[in-house]
Design a protein around this motif. Structure first.
Motif, PDB file in Angstrom:
ATOM      1  N   VAL A  85       0.872  -1.167   0.000  1.00 18.61           N
ATOM      2  CA  VAL A  85       0.000   0.000   0.000  1.00 18.61           C
ATOM      3  C   VAL A  85       0.911   1.218   0.000  1.00 18.61           C
ATOM      4  O   VAL A  85       1.860   1.287   0.778  1.00 18.61           O
ATOM      5  N   GLU A  86       0.653   2.155  -0.905  1.00 16.64           N
ATOM      6  CA  GLU A  86       1.441   3.378  -0.943  1.00 16.64           C
ATOM      7  C   GLU A  86       0.518   4.554  -0.635  1.00 16.64           C
ATOM      8  O   GLU A  86      -0.520   4.694  -1.267  1.00 16.64           O
ATOM      9  N   LEU A  87       0.909   5.368   0.332  1.00 19.12           N
ATOM     10  CA  LEU A  87       0.015   6.413   0.836  1.00 19.12           C
ATOM     11  C   LEU A  87       0.670   7.779   0.869  1.00 19.12           C
ATOM     12  O   LEU A  87       1.895   7.873   1.040  1.00 19.12           O
ATOM     13  N   ARG A  88      -0.150   8.822   0.750  1.00 12.89           N
ATOM     14  CA  ARG A  88       0.317  10.166   1.097  1.00 12.89           C
ATOM     15  C   ARG A  88      -0.568  10.653   2.239  1.00 12.89           C
ATOM     16  O   ARG A  88      -1.795  10.659   2.130  1.00 12.89           O
ATOM     17  N   ILE A  89       0.064  11.064   3.340  1.00 11.61           N
ATOM     18  CA  ILE A  89      -0.692  11.547   4.497  1.00 11.61           C
ATOM     19  C   ILE A  89      -0.396  13.037   4.654  1.00 11.61           C
ATOM     20  O   ILE A  89       0.768  13.444   4.795  1.00 11.61           O
ATOM     21  N   GLY A  90      -1.443  13.860   4.595  1.00 10.38           N
ATOM     22  CA  GLY A  90      -1.283  15.310   4.729  1.00 10.38           C
ATOM     23  C   GLY A  90      -0.695  15.661   6.085  1.00 10.38           C
ATOM     24  O   GLY A  90      -0.974  15.004   7.093  1.00 10.38           O
ATOM     25  N   ALA A  91       0.117  16.725   6.105  1.00 10.23           N
ATOM     26  CA  ALA A  91       0.835  17.086   7.333  1.00 10.23           C
ATOM     27  C   ALA A  91      -0.113  17.442   8.480  1.00 10.23           C
ATOM     28  O   ALA A  91       0.227  17.253   9.648  1.00 10.23           O
ATOM     29  N   ALA A  92      -1.307  17.974   8.156  1.00  7.66           N
ATOM     30  CA  ALA A  92      -2.213  18.410   9.225  1.00  7.66           C
ATOM     31  C   ALA A  92      -3.256  17.348   9.579  1.00  7.66           C
ATOM     32  O   ALA A  92      -4.248  17.641  10.258  1.00  7.66           O
ATOM     33  N   VAL A  93      -3.042  16.105   9.142  1.00 14.33           N
ATOM     34  CA  VAL A  93      -3.947  15.011   9.547  1.00 14.33           C
ATOM     35  C   VAL A  93      -3.679  14.711  11.026  1.00 14.33           C
ATOM     36  O   VAL A  93      -2.521  14.600  11.446  1.00 14.33           O
ATOM     37  N   THR A  94      -4.743  14.592  11.795  1.00 18.80           N
ATOM     38  CA  THR A  94      -4.545  14.348  13.236  1.00 18.80           C
ATOM     39  C   THR A  94      -4.163  12.887  13.489  1.00 18.80           C
ATOM     40  O   THR A  94      -4.451  12.003  12.686  1.00 18.80           O
ATOM     41  N   LEU A 144       8.280   6.368  11.090  1.00 22.17           N
ATOM     42  CA  LEU A 144       8.336   6.849   9.702  1.00 22.17           C
ATOM     43  C   LEU A 144       9.698   6.555   9.078  1.00 22.17           C
ATOM     44  O   LEU A 144       9.801   6.250   7.895  1.00 22.17           O
ATOM     45  N   LEU A 145      10.760   6.620   9.883  1.00 26.36           N
ATOM     46  CA  LEU A 145      12.099   6.288   9.372  1.00 26.36           C
ATOM     47  C   LEU A 145      12.168   4.817   8.977  1.00 26.36           C
ATOM     48  O   LEU A 145      12.725   4.469   7.940  1.00 26.36           O
ATOM     49  N   ALA A 146      11.598   3.962   9.826  1.00 19.25           N
ATOM     50  CA  ALA A 146      11.625   2.519   9.528  1.00 19.25           C
ATOM     51  C   ALA A 146      10.752   2.189   8.321  1.00 19.25           C
ATOM     52  O   ALA A 146      10.924   1.145   7.703  1.00 19.25           O
ATOM     53  N   LEU A 147       9.818   3.074   7.994  1.00 18.35           N
ATOM     54  CA  LEU A 147       8.961   2.872   6.812  1.00 18.35           C
ATOM     55  C   LEU A 147       9.539   3.567   5.580  1.00 18.35           C
ATOM     56  O   LEU A 147       8.876   3.663   4.549  1.00 18.35           O
ATOM     57  N   ASP A 148      10.762   4.093   5.698  1.00 15.78           N
ATOM     58  CA  ASP A 148      11.422   4.803   4.593  1.00 15.78           C
ATOM     59  C   ASP A 148      10.559   5.946   4.061  1.00 15.78           C
ATOM     60  O   ASP A 148      10.448   6.148   2.839  1.00 15.78           O
ATOM     61  N   ALA A 149       9.936   6.701   4.953  1.00 15.87           N
ATOM     62  CA  ALA A 149       9.018   7.760   4.529  1.00 15.87           C
ATOM     63  C   ALA A 149       9.761   8.893   3.819  1.00 15.87           C
ATOM     64  O   ALA A 149      10.939   9.143   4.060  1.00 15.87           O
ATOM     65  N   VAL A 150       9.008   9.560   2.960  1.00 14.27           N
ATOM     66  CA  VAL A 150       9.510  10.737   2.227  1.00 14.27           C
ATOM     67  C   VAL A 150       8.719  11.936   2.729  1.00 14.27           C
ATOM     68  O   VAL A 150       7.508  11.840   2.941  1.00 14.27           O
ATOM     69  N   ILE A 151       9.396  13.048   2.965  1.00 14.69           N
ATOM     70  CA  ILE A 151       8.709  14.272   3.415  1.00 14.69           C
ATOM     71  C   ILE A 151       8.519  15.169   2.187  1.00 14.69           C
ATOM     72  O   ILE A 151       9.426  15.319   1.383  1.00 14.69           O
ATOM     73  N   LYS A 177       9.737  27.070   5.042  1.00 19.14           N
ATOM     74  CA  LYS A 177       9.208  25.930   4.286  1.00 19.14           C
ATOM     75  C   LYS A 177       8.004  25.315   4.998  1.00 19.14           C
ATOM     76  O   LYS A 177       8.037  25.146   6.221  1.00 19.14           O
ATOM     77  N   LEU A 178       6.982  24.997   4.225  1.00 13.87           N
ATOM     78  CA  LEU A 178       5.791  24.376   4.802  1.00 13.87           C
ATOM     79  C   LEU A 178       5.820  22.880   4.493  1.00 13.87           C
ATOM     80  O   LEU A 178       6.006  22.497   3.333  1.00 13.87           O
ATOM     81  N   THR A 179       5.674  22.052   5.499  1.00 15.25           N
ATOM     82  CA  THR A 179       5.589  20.612   5.248  1.00 15.25           C
ATOM     83  C   THR A 179       4.173  20.291   4.797  1.00 15.25           C
ATOM     84  O   THR A 179       3.199  20.627   5.475  1.00 15.25           O
ATOM     85  N   VAL A 180       4.072  19.659   3.642  1.00 14.98           N
ATOM     86  CA  VAL A 180       2.768  19.392   3.041  1.00 14.98           C
ATOM     87  C   VAL A 180       2.271  17.999   3.432  1.00 14.98           C
ATOM     88  O   VAL A 180       1.097  17.781   3.667  1.00 14.98           O
ATOM     89  N   GLY A 181       3.197  17.034   3.493  1.00 11.68           N
ATOM     90  CA  GLY A 181       2.765  15.678   3.862  1.00 11.68           C
ATOM     91  C   GLY A 181       3.913  14.693   3.826  1.00 11.68           C
ATOM     92  O   GLY A 181       5.082  15.069   3.675  1.00 11.68           O
ATOM     93  N   PHE A 182       3.536  13.424   3.937  1.00 13.27           N
ATOM     94  CA  PHE A 182       4.514  12.330   3.994  1.00 13.27           C
ATOM     95  C   PHE A 182       4.037  11.225   3.066  1.00 13.27           C
ATOM     96  O   PHE A 182       2.845  10.933   3.004  1.00 13.27           O
ATOM     97  N   GLU A 183       4.996  10.612   2.358  1.00 12.31           N
ATOM     98  CA  GLU A 183       4.645   9.473   1.506  1.00 12.31           C
ATOM     99  C   GLU A 183       5.315   8.233   2.079  1.00 12.31           C
ATOM    100  O   GLU A 183       6.488   8.287   2.472  1.00 12.31           O
ATOM    101  N   LEU A 184       4.585   7.145   2.129  1.00 12.48           N
ATOM    102  CA  LEU A 184       5.175   5.923   2.651  1.00 12.48           C
ATOM    103  C   LEU A 184       4.555   4.699   2.001  1.00 12.48           C
ATOM    104  O   LEU A 184       3.456   4.760   1.441  1.00 12.48           O
ATOM    105  N   LYS A 185       5.308   3.609   2.080  1.00 13.05           N
ATOM    106  CA  LYS A 185       4.867   2.375   1.430  1.00 13.05           C
ATOM    107  C   LYS A 185       4.943   1.239   2.431  1.00 13.05           C
ATOM    108  O   LYS A 185       5.961   1.086   3.106  1.00 13.05           O
ATOM    109  N   GLN A 186       3.879   0.480   2.537  1.00 14.43           N
ATOM    110  CA  GLN A 186       3.857  -0.693   3.420  1.00 14.43           C
ATOM    111  C   GLN A 186       3.914  -1.935   2.542  1.00 14.43           C
ATOM    112  O   GLN A 186       3.085  -2.120   1.667  1.00 14.43           O
ATOM    113  N   VAL A 187       4.942  -2.776   2.753  1.00 16.21           N
ATOM    114  CA  VAL A 187       5.091  -3.952   1.888  1.00 16.21           C
ATOM    115  C   VAL A 187       5.002  -5.249   2.688  1.00 16.21           C
ATOM    116  O   VAL A 187       5.864  -6.106   2.597  1.00 16.21           O
TER     117      VAL A 187
END
Ligand SMILES: Cc1cc2nc3c(=O)[nH]c(=O)nc-3n(C[C@H](O)[C@H](O)[C@H](O)COP(=O)(O)OP(=O)(O)OC[C@H]3O[C@@H](n4cnc5c(N)ncnc54)[C@H](O)[C@@H]3O)c2cc1C
Length: 294
Positions: A85-94, A144-151, A177-187
């Motif tokens: 599953v590959e996701l983008r999570i918005g920075a302001a998601v609670t 997030l580091l262990a999930l190899d997340a991208v900012i 700079k404004l952080t918009v979100g994070f992308e991550l992949k669960q394999v």
């Protein structure tokens, strides 16, 4: 708090502080650039508020709230294959929204476990993933580091994607700079998450550990091991040497030594650097040994 209309945005006056509520990423960034160090982005405000209350930082004259910027509130599926599953999570998601979302807390168990370990449910309803990471000390960072997340960040008309590990190694650079979100992949695979504190109820964690791996049960080996640590006052890091030791089937003693070597030497009023290293090495070596032996 008194709400007043200003320009095209609604602003609130909190004492001498004005709160801007822009609708877009571009407008939020423009306001931050305009006011510079006199302004701060605010998401849930839970981290900032404790700092203002403790006197660690001062309430600035301008706050730029992120609560009206729609893309920052969204959880979006980028791709889904079998087992991935590959996701983008918005920075302001609670954190509460992540916890209950079938694709986030549900389909990405390491993130789900990490989110549930942050504060109490009432705080998680306000606190955001972006605020947690931007504080540079949040418990979500090791996961997030262990999930190899991208900012993903925004500045001056440009969106930039950067591995979170690389972003953490830098000094933050452009503070507008404004952080918009994070992308991550669960394999697929297995994972665990531990917060070692001084007692059960909330205290800043002495060390937070996140680990993901796949187990090859026929060969009794671990594959794709990813281990990351963080904790109060310590810059979160991946433990690459310990990962390699675990994947190569090295002895528990070698994994233990590699973990100790990889943990930054940081002490605070509550835990010495030696205690942090020992606690992390004990937990990680024992858990990986258990995983390898099925
Ligand atoms: C009682 C209590 C218990 C807590 N327990 C824990 C815990 O167990 N573990 C833990 O990790 N934390 C804990 N926290 C700290 C905090 O709640 C979390 O780290 C939370 O996720 C911060 O998110 P926020 O949205 O409230 O951040 P905010 O306070 O709004 O912002 C934090 C920082 O990030 C910046 N920022 C926010 N969003 C952005 C963005 N999109 N782009 C650029 N900069 C941004 C802000 O300017 C600020 O510098 C606790 C806090 C409280 C009050």
């Amino acid at each position: 708090m008194e709400w007043t209309g200003h320009s095209e945005h609604l602003t609130a006056a909190v004492g001498m502080t004005q709160v801007w509520r822009p609708d877009t990423t571009e407008e939020a960034w423009r306001l931050k650039r305009q006011y510079g160090t006199f302004a701060s982005y605010v998401a849930g405000g839970t981290w900032l508020r404790t700092r203002w209350e403790s006197g660690s930082s001062v309430l600035p004259p301008y706050l730029i709230s992120l609560d009206k910027i729609a893309p920052l509130q969204a959880i979006q599926q980028l791709e889904s294959e079998q087992e991935a599953v590959e996701l983008r999570i918005g920075a302001a998601v609670t954190l509460a929204a992540i916890e209950s979302h079938p694709l986030a807390g549900g389909a990405v168990p390491l993130l789900g476990k990490a989110v549930s370990a942050v504060a109490a449910p009432s705080v998680r309803r306000q606190a955001t993933i972006g605020g947690n990471v931007m504080s540079r000390s949040g418990d979500l960072i090791p996961a997030l580091l262990a999930l190899d997340a991208v900012i993903v960040s925004y500045s001056q008309g440009q969106y930039e994607r950067q591995p979170l590990a690389e972003w953490l190694a830098g000094d933050g650079g452009d503070c507008d700079k404004l952080t918009v979100g994070f992308e991550l992949k669960q394999v697929g695979g297995s994972c665990w998450f531990r917060k070692i504190g001084r007692r059960e109820t909330f205290t800043p964690s002495v060390i937070t550990i996140a680990c993901a791996y796949r187990a090859d049960s026929t060969a009794g080996r671990l594959l794709d091991v990813r281990i990351a640590v963080g904790g109060a006052g310590m810059a979160p890091v991946r433990l690459y040497e310990a990962e390699t030791a675990a994947e190569s089937g090295a002895s528990g003693a070698s994994v233990y030594a590699a973990v100790r070597k990889g943990i930054p030497s940081v002490a605070d009023d509550y835990a010495s650097a030696a205690y942090r290293r020992m606690a992390a090495a004990n937990v990680i070596a024992a858990e990986l040994d258990r995983a390898a032996s099925g």
